[in-house]
Design a protein around this motif. Structure first.
Motif, short mmCIF file in Angstrom:
data_model
loop_
_atom_site.label_atom_id
_atom_site.label_comp_id
_atom_site.label_asym_id
_atom_site.label_seq_id
_atom_site.Cartn_x
_atom_site.Cartn_y
_atom_site.Cartn_z
N TRP A 57 0.80 -1.22 0.00
CA TRP A 57 0.00 0.00 0.00
C TRP A 57 0.83 1.26 0.00
CZ3 TRP A 57 -5.09 0.53 -0.96
CH2 TRP A 57 -5.82 -0.65 -1.05
N GLU A 58 2.13 1.17 0.21
CA GLU A 58 3.01 2.33 0.11
C GLU A 58 3.28 2.68 -1.36
OE1 GLU A 58 4.35 4.25 2.64
OE2 GLU A 58 2.97 3.12 3.91
N THR A 59 3.02 1.74 -2.27
CA THR A 59 3.32 1.95 -3.69
C THR A 59 2.08 2.15 -4.55
OG1 THR A 59 3.33 -0.42 -4.21
CG2 THR A 59 5.41 0.55 -3.45
N VAL A 60 0.97 2.58 -3.94
CA VAL A 60 -0.26 2.81 -4.71
C VAL A 60 -0.05 3.98 -5.67
CG1 VAL A 60 -2.66 3.56 -4.57
CG2 VAL A 60 -1.79 1.87 -2.96
N VAL A 61 -0.36 3.75 -6.95
CA VAL A 61 -0.28 4.81 -7.96
C VAL A 61 -1.62 5.52 -8.07
CG1 VAL A 61 0.14 5.30 -10.40
CG2 VAL A 61 1.48 3.54 -9.25
N GLY A 62 -2.71 4.75 -8.00
CA GLY A 62 -4.04 5.34 -8.09
C GLY A 62 -5.11 4.30 -7.89
N TRP A 63 -6.36 4.76 -7.88
CA TRP A 63 -7.47 3.83 -7.73
C TRP A 63 -8.73 4.39 -8.35
CZ3 TRP A 63 -7.24 3.82 -1.70
CH2 TRP A 63 -7.77 4.99 -1.17
N ARG A 64 -9.73 3.52 -8.45
CA ARG A 64 -11.02 3.92 -9.01
C ARG A 64 -12.12 3.13 -8.33
NH1 ARG A 64 -13.05 1.61 -14.43
NH2 ARG A 64 -15.20 1.62 -13.80
N ASP A 65 -13.13 3.85 -7.85
CA ASP A 65 -14.33 3.21 -7.34
C ASP A 65 -15.02 2.63 -8.57
OD1 ASP A 65 -16.82 2.50 -6.35
OD2 ASP A 65 -17.05 4.32 -5.16
N LEU A 66 -15.28 1.32 -8.56
CA LEU A 66 -15.82 0.67 -9.76
C LEU A 66 -17.25 1.07 -10.08
CD1 LEU A 66 -14.20 -2.87 -9.50
CD2 LEU A 66 -13.53 -0.93 -10.93
N THR A 67 -17.91 1.83 -9.19
CA THR A 67 -19.26 2.31 -9.51
C THR A 67 -19.22 3.64 -10.26
OG1 THR A 67 -19.46 3.45 -7.38
CG2 THR A 67 -20.27 1.16 -7.50
N THR A 68 -18.04 4.23 -10.38
CA THR A 68 -17.89 5.51 -11.09
C THR A 68 -16.82 5.37 -12.16
OG1 THR A 68 -16.13 6.40 -9.68
CG2 THR A 68 -18.40 6.75 -8.95
N ARG A 70 -14.54 7.82 -12.44
CA ARG A 70 -13.48 8.76 -12.02
C ARG A 70 -12.24 8.01 -11.54
NH1 ARG A 70 -13.40 13.24 -7.34
NH2 ARG A 70 -11.47 14.22 -8.03
N VAL A 71 -11.13 8.29 -12.19
CA VAL A 71 -9.83 7.73 -11.83
C VAL A 71 -9.10 8.72 -10.94
CG1 VAL A 71 -7.57 7.07 -12.75
CG2 VAL A 71 -9.65 6.35 -13.92
N GLU A 72 -8.56 8.26 -9.82
CA GLU A 72 -7.82 9.13 -8.91
C GLU A 72 -6.37 8.65 -8.87
OE1 GLU A 72 -9.52 10.83 -5.73
OE2 GLU A 72 -11.55 10.17 -6.14
N LEU A 73 -5.45 9.54 -9.19
CA LEU A 73 -4.02 9.23 -9.17
C LEU A 73 -3.38 9.92 -7.98
CD1 LEU A 73 -3.27 9.64 -12.95
CD2 LEU A 73 -3.56 7.51 -11.71
N ARG A 74 -2.41 9.24 -7.36
CA ARG A 74 -1.76 9.81 -6.17
C ARG A 74 -1.02 11.09 -6.53
NH1 ARG A 74 1.00 6.15 -1.87
NH2 ARG A 74 -1.07 6.31 -1.03
N ARG A 75 -0.32 11.10 -7.66
CA ARG A 75 0.39 12.30 -8.10
C ARG A 75 -0.19 12.74 -9.43
NH1 ARG A 75 6.66 10.83 -7.02
NH2 ARG A 75 6.57 10.99 -4.77
N SER A 76 -0.62 13.98 -9.50
CA SER A 76 -1.16 14.51 -10.76
C SER A 76 0.00 14.66 -11.75
CB SER A 76 -1.83 15.86 -10.52
OG SER A 76 -0.84 16.84 -10.20
N ASN A 77 -0.34 14.83 -13.01
CA ASN A 77 0.69 15.02 -14.03
C ASN A 77 1.51 16.28 -13.75
OD1 ASN A 77 0.06 12.70 -15.39
ND2 ASN A 77 -1.32 13.71 -16.81
N TRP A 78 0.86 17.32 -13.27
CA TRP A 78 1.57 18.56 -12.96
C TRP A 78 2.57 18.33 -11.82
CZ3 TRP A 78 2.98 22.77 -15.08
CH2 TRP A 78 3.45 23.83 -14.33
N THR A 79 2.18 17.58 -10.81
CA THR A 79 3.08 17.27 -9.71
C THR A 79 4.27 16.46 -10.19
OG1 THR A 79 1.22 17.27 -8.18
CG2 THR A 79 3.22 16.19 -7.43
N VAL A 80 4.03 15.51 -11.07
CA VAL A 80 5.12 14.69 -11.62
C VAL A 80 6.11 15.56 -12.37
CG1 VAL A 80 5.64 12.91 -13.33
CG2 VAL A 80 3.78 12.56 -11.71
N ILE A 81 5.61 16.47 -13.18
CA ILE A 81 6.48 17.33 -13.99
C ILE A 81 7.31 18.26 -13.11
CG2 ILE A 81 6.48 19.25 -15.64
CD1 ILE A 81 4.02 17.88 -16.93
#
Length: 150
Positions: A57-68, A70-81
């Motif tokens: 769980w320390e290496t989670v990149v992102g997740w999605r509630d399967l009823t929606t 919407r994809v949620e990423l731990r680091r946004s693209n702007w944060t990565v850049i």
């Protein structure tokens, strides 16, 4: 990357301010998960979770509630850049000073170029990881475990 289907049967030990929680999945407890920008899942929700290391769980990149959708990423693209900016920003005044001096240090310019190239490669890898994780989460339906090519 590794994608797993996780059911949050019971969510407990929630610390909103620290974005930490614990949960049970099929009677198996998992303690001290740090959500860090992903939010706290609701009880009974089924998520698709992308890990860099299976079950870690320390290496989670992102997740999605399967009823929606919407994809949620731990680091946004702007944060990565912008993640590597603190390493090359202090070099900028030196690059300008050396460029104005014909006998300037070639070593400094080489070092500055290497640091900037490394930050670009680091950012590109992060963007590619986010893109793969987002695609895998959008494609996730009813599955148990899936491996994604790293």
């Amino acid at each position: 990357m590794h994608v797993e289907r996780v059911r949050f049967d019971r969510v407990f030990d929630v610390r909103e301010r620290l974005e930490e929680f614990s949960f049970e999945d099929g009677g198996r407890p998992v303690y001290g998960v740090r959500a860090l920008g992903l939010g706290i899942p609701r009880e009974g929700a089924i998520y698709a979770v992308v890990f860099l290391e299976p079950g870690n769980w320390e290496t989670v990149v992102g997740w999605r509630d399967l009823t929606t959708a919407r994809v949620e990423l731990r680091r946004s693209n702007w944060t990565v850049i912008t993640h590597a900016m603190p390493f090359w920003m202090p070099l900028a005044p030196g690059v300008i000073a050396v460029s104005n001096d014909p006998g300037g240090s070639k070593v400094f310019v080489t070092l500055a170029g290497a640091v900037m190239l490394a930050s670009i490669v680091h950012g590109a890898r992060g963007l590619l990881r986010n893109r793969r994780a987002g695609r895998a989460l959008r494609d996730a339906a009813c599955f148990t475990t899936t491996e994604i090519m790293a």
